[in-house]
Write an enzyme that holds these catalytic residues in place. Sequence first.
Site, PDB file in Angstrom:
ATOM      1  N   CYS A 137       0.831  -1.207   0.000  1.00  0.00           N
ATOM      2  CA  CYS A 137       0.000   0.000   0.000  1.00  0.00           C
ATOM      3  C   CYS A 137       0.864   1.256   0.000  1.00  0.00           C
ATOM      4  CB  CYS A 137      -0.931  -0.012   1.197  1.00  0.00           C
ATOM      5  SG  CYS A 137      -1.955   1.467   1.332  1.00  0.00           S
ATOM      6  N   CYS A 140      -0.461   4.097   2.152  1.00  0.00           N
ATOM      7  CA  CYS A 140      -0.227   3.885   3.588  1.00  0.00           C
ATOM      8  C   CYS A 140       1.240   4.114   3.948  1.00  0.00           C
ATOM      9  CB  CYS A 140      -0.571   2.453   3.988  1.00  0.00           C
ATOM     10  SG  CYS A 140      -2.168   1.875   3.406  1.00  0.00           S
ATOM     11  N   ASP A 141       2.161   3.570   3.162  1.00  0.00           N
ATOM     12  CA  ASP A 141       3.559   3.488   3.594  1.00  0.00           C
ATOM     13  C   ASP A 141       4.544   4.310   2.766  1.00  0.00           C
ATOM     14  OD1 ASP A 141       2.776   1.736   5.582  1.00  0.00           O
ATOM     15  OD2 ASP A 141       2.990  -0.020   4.296  1.00  0.00           O
TER      16      ASP A 141
HETATM   17  C1  LIG Z   1       0.075  -3.912   6.037  1.00  0.00           C
HETATM   18  C2  LIG Z   1      -1.018  -2.886   5.881  1.00  0.00           C
HETATM   19  C3  LIG Z   1      -0.786  -1.592   6.280  1.00  0.00           C
HETATM   20  C4  LIG Z   1      -1.792  -0.621   6.142  1.00  0.00           C
HETATM   21  N1  LIG Z   1      -1.536   0.643   6.574  1.00  0.00           N
HETATM   22  C5  LIG Z   1      -2.528   1.566   6.510  1.00  0.00           C
HETATM   23  C6  LIG Z   1      -2.308   2.891   6.989  1.00  0.00           C
HETATM   24  O1  LIG Z   1      -1.209   3.230   7.452  1.00  0.00           O
HETATM   25  N2  LIG Z   1      -3.340   3.760   6.925  1.00  0.00           N
HETATM   26  C7  LIG Z   1      -4.566   3.417   6.410  1.00  0.00           C
HETATM   27  O2  LIG Z   1      -5.477   4.254   6.389  1.00  0.00           O
HETATM   28  N3  LIG Z   1      -4.790   2.175   5.925  1.00  0.00           N
HETATM   29  C8  LIG Z   1      -3.806   1.258   5.971  1.00  0.00           C
HETATM   30  N4  LIG Z   1      -4.013   0.000   5.466  1.00  0.00           N
HETATM   31  C9  LIG Z   1      -5.314  -0.298   4.834  1.00  0.00           C
HETATM   32  C10 LIG Z   1      -6.385  -0.532   5.920  1.00  0.00           C
HETATM   33  O3  LIG Z   1      -5.908  -1.467   6.859  1.00  0.00           O
HETATM   34  C11 LIG Z   1      -7.673  -1.013   5.276  1.00  0.00           C
HETATM   35  O4  LIG Z   1      -8.107  -0.093   4.312  1.00  0.00           O
HETATM   36  C12 LIG Z   1      -8.749  -1.192   6.333  1.00  0.00           C
HETATM   37  O5  LIG Z   1      -8.340  -2.064   7.367  1.00  0.00           O
HETATM   38  C13 LIG Z   1     -10.045  -1.724   5.722  1.00  0.00           C
HETATM   39  O6  LIG Z   1     -10.956  -1.854   6.750  1.00  0.00           O
HETATM   40  P1  LIG Z   1     -12.196  -2.834   6.662  1.00  0.00           P
HETATM   41  O7  LIG Z   1     -12.869  -2.725   7.982  1.00  0.00           O
HETATM   42  O8  LIG Z   1     -12.953  -2.583   5.430  1.00  0.00           O
HETATM   43  O9  LIG Z   1     -11.597  -4.302   6.466  1.00  0.00           O
HETATM   44  P2  LIG Z   1     -10.467  -5.125   7.228  1.00  0.00           P
HETATM   45  O10 LIG Z   1      -9.610  -4.279   8.090  1.00  0.00           O
HETATM   46  O11 LIG Z   1      -9.825  -5.951   6.185  1.00  0.00           O
HETATM   47  O12 LIG Z   1     -11.313  -6.084   8.198  1.00  0.00           O
HETATM   48  C14 LIG Z   1     -12.064  -7.149   7.672  1.00  0.00           C
HETATM   49  C15 LIG Z   1     -12.701  -7.870   8.833  1.00  0.00           C
HETATM   50  O13 LIG Z   1     -13.636  -8.818   8.339  1.00  0.00           O
HETATM   51  C16 LIG Z   1     -13.516 -10.007   9.083  1.00  0.00           C
HETATM   52  N5  LIG Z   1     -14.090 -11.105   8.284  1.00  0.00           N
HETATM   53  C17 LIG Z   1     -13.705 -11.523   7.042  1.00  0.00           C
HETATM   54  N6  LIG Z   1     -14.460 -12.590   6.683  1.00  0.00           N
HETATM   55  C18 LIG Z   1     -15.337 -12.820   7.703  1.00  0.00           C
HETATM   56  C19 LIG Z   1     -16.366 -13.784   7.940  1.00  0.00           C
HETATM   57  N7  LIG Z   1     -16.637 -14.749   7.037  1.00  0.00           N
HETATM   58  N8  LIG Z   1     -17.047 -13.730   9.103  1.00  0.00           N
HETATM   59  C20 LIG Z   1     -16.794 -12.750  10.007  1.00  0.00           C
HETATM   60  N9  LIG Z   1     -15.830 -11.816   9.839  1.00  0.00           N
HETATM   61  C21 LIG Z   1     -15.107 -11.869   8.714  1.00  0.00           C
HETATM   62  C22 LIG Z   1     -12.026 -10.122   9.384  1.00  0.00           C
HETATM   63  O14 LIG Z   1     -11.774 -10.981  10.469  1.00  0.00           O
HETATM   64  C23 LIG Z   1     -11.722  -8.646   9.711  1.00  0.00           C
HETATM   65  O15 LIG Z   1     -12.004  -8.393  11.068  1.00  0.00           O
HETATM   66  C24 LIG Z   1      -3.046  -0.971   5.586  1.00  0.00           C
HETATM   67  C25 LIG Z   1      -3.271  -2.296   5.178  1.00  0.00           C
HETATM   68  C26 LIG Z   1      -2.276  -3.244   5.316  1.00  0.00           C
HETATM   69  C27 LIG Z   1      -2.540  -4.668   4.901  1.00  0.00           C
END
Ligand SMILES: Cc1cc2nc3c(=O)[nH]c(=O)nc-3n(C[C@H](O)[C@H](O)[C@H](O)COP(=O)(O)OP(=O)(O)OC[C@H]3O[C@@H](n4cnc5c(N)ncnc54)[C@H](O)[C@@H]3O)c2cc1C
Length: 321
Positions: A137, A140-141
């Site tokens: 990303c 992000c980084d």
């Molecule tokens: C290494 C890394 C670094 C990052 N750094 C940054 C940063 O510095 N700043 C920033 O803004 N963004 C950053 N991001 C991006 C950010 O993390 C994501 O955009 C954000 O987490 C998305 O949020 P979300 O809630 O949509 O999904 P996610 O955070 O992906 O959460 C998905 C959730 O769904 C759950 N889930 C999946 N399938 C099921 C199921 N069948 N039943 C129940 N639960 C389920 C998982 O357990 C999880 O809890 C980074 C991402 C990564 C990978």
Amino acid sequence: MSAVHSTRMLILGSGPAGLSAAIYGARAGLAPIVVQGLQPGGQLTITTDVENYPGFRDVIQGPWLMEEMQAQAEHVGAQMMWDTIVDVDLSERPFKLTGDGGATYVCDTLVIATGAQAKWLGLESEQKLRGQGVSACATCDGFFFRGKKVAVIGGGNTAVEEALYLTNHSHDVTLIHRRDSLRAEKILQDRLFAHPNIDIIWDSEVVEFVGGGDPEALVGLDIRNKHTGAISRVECDGAFVAIGHKPATELFEGQIDLDSDGYIRVQVGTTKTNIPGVFACGDVMDKIYRQAVTAAGTGCMAALDAERFLAAQEFEALAAE
Ligand SMILES: Cc1cc2nc3c(=O)[nH]c(=O)nc-3n(C[C@H](O)[C@H](O)[C@H](O)COP(=O)(O)OP(=O)(O)OC[C@H]3O[C@@H](n4cnc5c(N)ncnc54)[C@H](O)[C@@H]3O)c2cc1C
């Protein structure tokens, strides 16, 4: 006998989208249940420094931010379940879902916040150096590589956008692609080819992410030319793997409208899916921004959309009496 949990609002996922929906849903009096899934706290739990989530002057840690978000959601009344949904029936309301231990969840509204995972090359050295110079990303980084040499791996829109974005921080960006042409849109390719700070290495694949120093961090990439087989080293401090994302939507295939990449389709400007009472937020419906703050923003929208949906249903039921 397996447990049955009934709620007005069930939230799948405990990343920034799911937990923001939980905070808003709980404060609207909907007593939401959050099914956390295999990655409680979501993707930010596997990173360290977060510098772009508003409200914090100093760099914060991803796992800490998610612990705080969960504590806030619980404080206002959301209930966390350590479970993963394995089966979904959205054919009628209330919706019925099944957890992997056999528990049943029955809900009037469903908020899907299951996220999207970045695809990786699958090399051991890539896994070892993630967060030590290897990222998926640039938004992000990229900032952590100001003035340094960086590489982007991939050839689609995401890779080209990441390379262009990185020129805000680095004067030395190399795009490495395993073919001799890009899949990205022409307009993006034109911008890429015209940029003086981006070099392209064609027909090459990464065979090793090379670490060095103490503590160990990325110092370069070993790449193999696909025609000659020759291995050469590209020195760099940061490498961004940009070969796509996979939204966690297998569960909903055939039940909810998905786009050609598998992301949940929502009505523009809302979190409404094609099924009344089912809402989607965060990375599972957003293939463009993919940030914690945008996920949290759409999580808030999903809870508000769900609350309004329930209020409208209740009004109609009263009017019909
Ligand atoms: C290494 C890394 C670094 C990052 N750094 C940054 C940063 O510095 N700043 C920033 O803004 N963004 C950053 N991001 C991006 C950010 O993390 C994501 O955009 C954000 O987490 C998305 O949020 P979300 O809630 O949509 O999904 P996610 O955070 O992906 O959460 C998905 C959730 O769904 C759950 N889930 C999946 N399938 C099921 C199921 N069948 N039943 C129940 N639960 C389920 C998982 O357990 C999880 O809890 C980074 C991402 C990564 C990978």
